[in-house]
Design a protein around this motif. Sequence first.
Motif, PDB file in Angstrom:
ATOM      1  N   GLU A 125       2.312   1.596  -3.502  1.00 48.96           N
ATOM      2  CA  GLU A 125       1.348   1.977  -4.535  1.00 48.96           C
ATOM      3  C   GLU A 125       0.860   3.412  -4.397  1.00 48.96           C
ATOM      4  O   GLU A 125       0.674   4.115  -5.400  1.00 48.96           O
ATOM      5  CB  GLU A 125       0.136   1.036  -4.501  1.00 48.96           C
ATOM      6  CG  GLU A 125       0.422  -0.405  -4.917  1.00 48.96           C
ATOM      7  CD  GLU A 125       0.545  -0.551  -6.425  1.00 48.96           C
ATOM      8  OE1 GLU A 125       0.226   0.401  -7.161  1.00 48.96           O
ATOM      9  OE2 GLU A 125       0.963  -1.642  -6.861  1.00 48.96           O
ATOM     10  N   TYR A 126       0.641   3.856  -3.145  1.00 52.88           N
ATOM     11  CA  TYR A 126      -0.049   5.129  -2.948  1.00 52.88           C
ATOM     12  C   TYR A 126       0.768   6.180  -2.197  1.00 52.88           C
ATOM     13  O   TYR A 126       0.258   7.269  -1.916  1.00 52.88           O
ATOM     14  CB  TYR A 126      -1.376   4.891  -2.211  1.00 52.88           C
ATOM     15  CG  TYR A 126      -2.322   4.025  -3.008  1.00 52.88           C
ATOM     16  CD1 TYR A 126      -2.912   4.500  -4.168  1.00 52.88           C
ATOM     17  CD2 TYR A 126      -2.612   2.720  -2.605  1.00 52.88           C
ATOM     18  CE1 TYR A 126      -3.777   3.701  -4.907  1.00 52.88           C
ATOM     19  CE2 TYR A 126      -3.475   1.918  -3.347  1.00 52.88           C
ATOM     20  CZ  TYR A 126      -4.049   2.417  -4.492  1.00 52.88           C
ATOM     21  OH  TYR A 126      -4.902   1.620  -5.234  1.00 52.88           O
ATOM     22  N   TYR A 138       0.834  -1.207   0.000  1.00 50.58           N
ATOM     23  CA  TYR A 138       0.000   0.000   0.000  1.00 50.58           C
ATOM     24  C   TYR A 138       0.867   1.255   0.000  1.00 50.58           C
ATOM     25  O   TYR A 138       0.598   2.215  -0.738  1.00 50.58           O
ATOM     26  CB  TYR A 138      -0.913  -0.020   1.222  1.00 50.58           C
ATOM     27  CG  TYR A 138      -1.923   1.104   1.286  1.00 50.58           C
ATOM     28  CD1 TYR A 138      -3.138   1.017   0.616  1.00 50.58           C
ATOM     29  CD2 TYR A 138      -1.674   2.246   2.055  1.00 50.58           C
ATOM     30  CE1 TYR A 138      -4.073   2.034   0.688  1.00 50.58           C
ATOM     31  CE2 TYR A 138      -2.604   3.266   2.137  1.00 50.58           C
ATOM     32  CZ  TYR A 138      -3.800   3.162   1.446  1.00 50.58           C
ATOM     33  OH  TYR A 138      -4.726   4.173   1.524  1.00 50.58           O
ATOM     34  N   ARG A 176      -9.673   4.351  -3.437  1.00 44.41           N
ATOM     35  CA  ARG A 176      -8.411   3.635  -3.317  1.00 44.41           C
ATOM     36  C   ARG A 176      -7.280   4.620  -3.027  1.00 44.41           C
ATOM     37  O   ARG A 176      -7.127   5.636  -3.695  1.00 44.41           O
ATOM     38  CB  ARG A 176      -8.103   2.864  -4.605  1.00 44.41           C
ATOM     39  CG  ARG A 176      -9.063   1.742  -4.951  1.00 44.41           C
ATOM     40  CD  ARG A 176      -9.005   0.574  -3.993  1.00 44.41           C
ATOM     41  NE  ARG A 176      -7.697  -0.069  -3.937  1.00 44.41           N
ATOM     42  CZ  ARG A 176      -7.292  -1.039  -4.746  1.00 44.41           C
ATOM     43  NH1 ARG A 176      -8.085  -1.460  -5.729  1.00 44.41           N
ATOM     44  NH2 ARG A 176      -6.109  -1.597  -4.589  1.00 44.41           N
ATOM     45  N   GLY A 177      -6.505   4.299  -1.997  1.00 41.91           N
ATOM     46  CA  GLY A 177      -5.375   5.140  -1.619  1.00 41.91           C
ATOM     47  C   GLY A 177      -5.741   6.330  -0.754  1.00 41.91           C
ATOM     48  O   GLY A 177      -4.850   7.087  -0.334  1.00 41.91           O
ATOM     49  N   GLN A 178      -7.031   6.508  -0.446  1.00 40.62           N
ATOM     50  CA  GLN A 178      -7.469   7.681   0.321  1.00 40.62           C
ATOM     51  C   GLN A 178      -7.713   7.384   1.800  1.00 40.62           C
ATOM     52  O   GLN A 178      -7.853   8.306   2.607  1.00 40.62           O
ATOM     53  CB  GLN A 178      -8.747   8.254  -0.295  1.00 40.62           C
ATOM     54  CG  GLN A 178      -8.567   8.770  -1.706  1.00 40.62           C
ATOM     55  CD  GLN A 178      -7.489   9.830  -1.775  1.00 40.62           C
ATOM     56  OE1 GLN A 178      -7.520  10.817  -1.037  1.00 40.62           O
ATOM     57  NE2 GLN A 178      -6.514   9.629  -2.663  1.00 40.62           N
ATOM     58  N   GLU A 203     -11.609   1.350   2.507  1.00 46.94           N
ATOM     59  CA  GLU A 203     -11.659   1.574   1.065  1.00 46.94           C
ATOM     60  C   GLU A 203     -12.518   0.519   0.375  1.00 46.94           C
ATOM     61  O   GLU A 203     -13.297   0.828  -0.536  1.00 46.94           O
ATOM     62  CB  GLU A 203     -10.244   1.589   0.500  1.00 46.94           C
ATOM     63  CG  GLU A 203      -9.410   2.751   1.023  1.00 46.94           C
ATOM     64  CD  GLU A 203      -7.971   2.750   0.525  1.00 46.94           C
ATOM     65  OE1 GLU A 203      -7.191   3.606   0.987  1.00 46.94           O
ATOM     66  OE2 GLU A 203      -7.619   1.904  -0.327  1.00 46.94           O
TER      67      GLU A 203
END
Length: 397
Positions: A165-166, A162, A313-315, A306
């Motif tokens: 990715e973000y 994670y 996604r990613g927030q 999420e």
Amino acid sequence: MTTRVAIVGTSAVPVGRIQAAPDAPLQVLEQEIMTRLVVDAVQDAGVERRDIQSLVFTLPRPYTLQKYFHTFLVSHLRLACTGNVMEVMGNGMTAALAFDQACNEIALGRAKVALALGVNMESAIPASEHAMSSMRTTGDVDFHSSVGFTPIAWYAMDAMRYMHEYGATREQLAAVAVKNRYHASLNPLAQYRKPTTIDEVLAARPIVEPLGLFDVPGRSDGAACIVLASEEVARSLGKPYAIVRGRGFCHDGSHQINEIPNDMIELASARRASADAYAQAGITAEDVDLAEIYAPCTIIEVLVSEALGLFGRGQGAPAALAGETRLGGRIPLSTSGGLTSRGHPAYVTSLYSYVEMADQLFGRAGERQVADARLGVTTGELGNYNAALIHVLEAVR
């Protein structure tokens, strides 16, 4: 099979270290704890003893003193039942399955009132023994268990992926731990109630990189009882109750970790199960007021939030640092303190989630109360969310 089901009463002991050491002169007996809880929960609900026709227990840990616990306790309580009396097991999902099966007893017309209940004792068992059992339970004994691949290691891999990715940071994950400890400080049932800070979380000893001590749950004992009733019975009681509006389940066909290349941080089972639960309830994620999330690590709370559609996604991680998931924030998560602070007595953990959601939807959560809470979501998992069980609950006051 159209009978609607409601939570009408609850009772639980504070999560902590309850189990006596094997060589202690006085032993804590599980039936003594559960007998008191059943009496308290039934009094809280205000139902009639004769209406209780089904009891669905969580399977006790192998360390439990009294074996064949479900039929023993029914005898201890002198309850005669024509529905079902049983124990269920689904590893981390055990308590959620007990709740689900108790709902089925009412929906199928086998009982007007059913109990979902259980006790989890493990804190006095040596860590090495418990770890060996956990690895053989949650991993493939052919290659996971033989190399000491623990559940926390899976979650650590989720966190690393994670972050890659973000661009998420340790501070963002630490904010989840800080928020949960704050919520737990307001919860008399919570195991760890001392507030903490992001700096303290980051400075704590490492467990599995990048997760530290505050990112993971400790060992816990606990016991809880949920009283469920048909909506007809619930209405007759003249007090607040919480209707089970929607339910969704999905198993992705893997055992904890999928050996087939996939998006390991999507938590596809939770995404599908929540979509089904929302559809059954006739709502969307935007309608949800709060969620009680089964999250054995800080990263999992982020990923589940999420998957539930509460954040993109990613927030989820940035939202935690911004205070959006804290009491008073846009969507309060784990108002009980969650698994990392309320505690994680694994086989009954989800029962505590239903206790918290009932308190919130009944309007009796005190300092933890989410204003005007009407729709809440609870989640349960098997392992790394290879399977998820989601319930949507609605307040009726």
